[in-house]
Design a protein around this motif. Structure first.
Motif: not given
Ligand SMILES: Nc1nc2c(ncn2[C@@H]2O[C@H](COP(=O)(O)OP(=O)(O)OP(=O)(O)O)[C@@H](O)[C@H]2O)c(=O)[nH]1
Ligand SMILES: [Mg+2]
Length: 315
Positions: A104-129
């Motif tokens: 059910s979750l696979a149909d209702h909730v989106a899951f998508a981790a950034p692709d660490l195997d992409a040719p180039r990836k710039h990823l920033a982690l942000v969030g509360p303290t």
């Protein structure tokens, strides 16, 4: 009763519209995926039109094992019903309930981790303290550099807290990847140039107090001012309360996050906040972190893992 029907491409978009137009306490009557498997339809009432529904809906006598389990584990009763009615079959054991929920979750909730195997990836982690941004960044850096054998670089944009650069420096040394420190648009661009050979560049940012709105505006300008596309993942603590989550999502919207990373699952007693964070933000779930150990305690968010957490299994 003045019932409203909303149709959108995903459940979270439909629920966001319900919330925006009818308010956070709107009563959801039903939800279904329309024939053909694409759009979702949600029927709802504004709270003031739903006098019969004012009280939280307890699981009915006929509620399935899964619905009762989800409500017992803290999930909003309407969302629990929605996930349960969409789960296939009639589960009789905890294992069957967890498996059905994952479908059910696979149909209702989106899951998508950034692709660490992409040719180039710039990823920033942000969030509360203190949510675990730097620790999570170290885990991801280790995974990319040591397991996936990518050329990794780290940029610290956290000159704000005393000791923050030293913390990330220790991880960079341990993993054996270069570290650059930046504090404004020009030093950030310089850092990007110095790490031009890196395939995966991870950017650590400072957590800021909720009232410090200007700081997030400045950070947005730094992250999104160069030609390089920086993907942003918003980190949230799995034990946050709904109000904190909503506030964090709203404040960090200026940073244009693409995904959510949920931290400290090991410390949470219930996991309803993960679902709330997803519904409130409309963002897919990227990673879950489950402890302080670097690099072990991180994994890609999946329907199976979330189902296990929501059904009360140890994570
Ligand atoms: N139990 C548990 N602790 C964690 C997890 N991730 C991080 N921590 C701990 O949380 C504390 C804060 O982690 P940091 O990575 O420094 O958090 P941060 O978001 O970078 O903090 P600021 O930069 O000050 O905003 C540390 O003690 C970490 O070990 C996790 O998944 N589970
Ligand atoms: Mg930090």
């Amino acid at each position: 009763m003045p019932e409203h029907t909303y149709t959108a491409q995903s459940l979270d978009r439909a629920l966001s519209r319900v919330k925006r137009e009818l308010g956070a306490d709107a009563v959801i009557l039903s939800s279904r995926q329309l024939a053909g498997g694409g759009a979702f339809e949600v029927r709802a009432l504004a709270a003031e039109d739903a006098t019969d529904f004012q009280q939280p809906v307890p699981a009915s006598k006929n509620a399935s094992l899964l619905e009762r389990l989800l409500i017992r584990n803290g999930l909003d009763p309407q969302i629990a019903r929605l996930f349960a009615v969409s789960a296939p079959g009639q589960p009789r054991t905890l294992r069957e309930a967890t498996e059905g929920l994952a479908r059910s979750l696979a149909d209702h909730v989106a899951f998508a981790a950034p692709d660490l195997d992409a040719p180039r990836k710039h990823l920033a982690l942000v969030g509360p303290t203190g949510v675990g941004k730097t620790t999570t960044l170290a885990k991801i850096a280790a995974e990319a550099a040591l397991i996936r054998q990518r050329a990794v670089g780290i940029i610290s944009l956290d000159g704000y807290r005393i000791g923050a650069v030293q913390q990330v420096e220790q991880y960079a040394d341990l993993i054996g990847v270069p570290l650059e420190v930046a504090s404004d648009v020009s030093s950030f661009r310089r850092a990007l140039r110095r790490l031009a050979d890196a395939e995966v560049v991870l950017i650590d940012t400072a957590g800021r107090a909720p009232r410090d709105k200007a700081a997030l505006g400045e950070l947005a300008e730094i992250l999104h001012s160069s030609d390089v596309e920086v993907e942003v993942s918003l980190c949230m603590n799995a034990a946050s309360r709904t109000m904190e989550l909503e506030d964090a999502v709203e404040r960090h919207a200026v940073l244009l996050p693409k995904t959510l990373t949920i931290t400290k699952l090991d410390e949470a007693l219930q996991y309803d906040a993960i679902v709330s964070a997803h519904i409130t933000s409309g963002l897919p779930l990227a990673w879950f972190t489950t402890g302080q150990r670097v690099p072990e305690d991180v994994e890609m968010a999946t329907p199976e893992k979330l189902a296990a957490a929501l059904c009360g299994e140890e994570v």
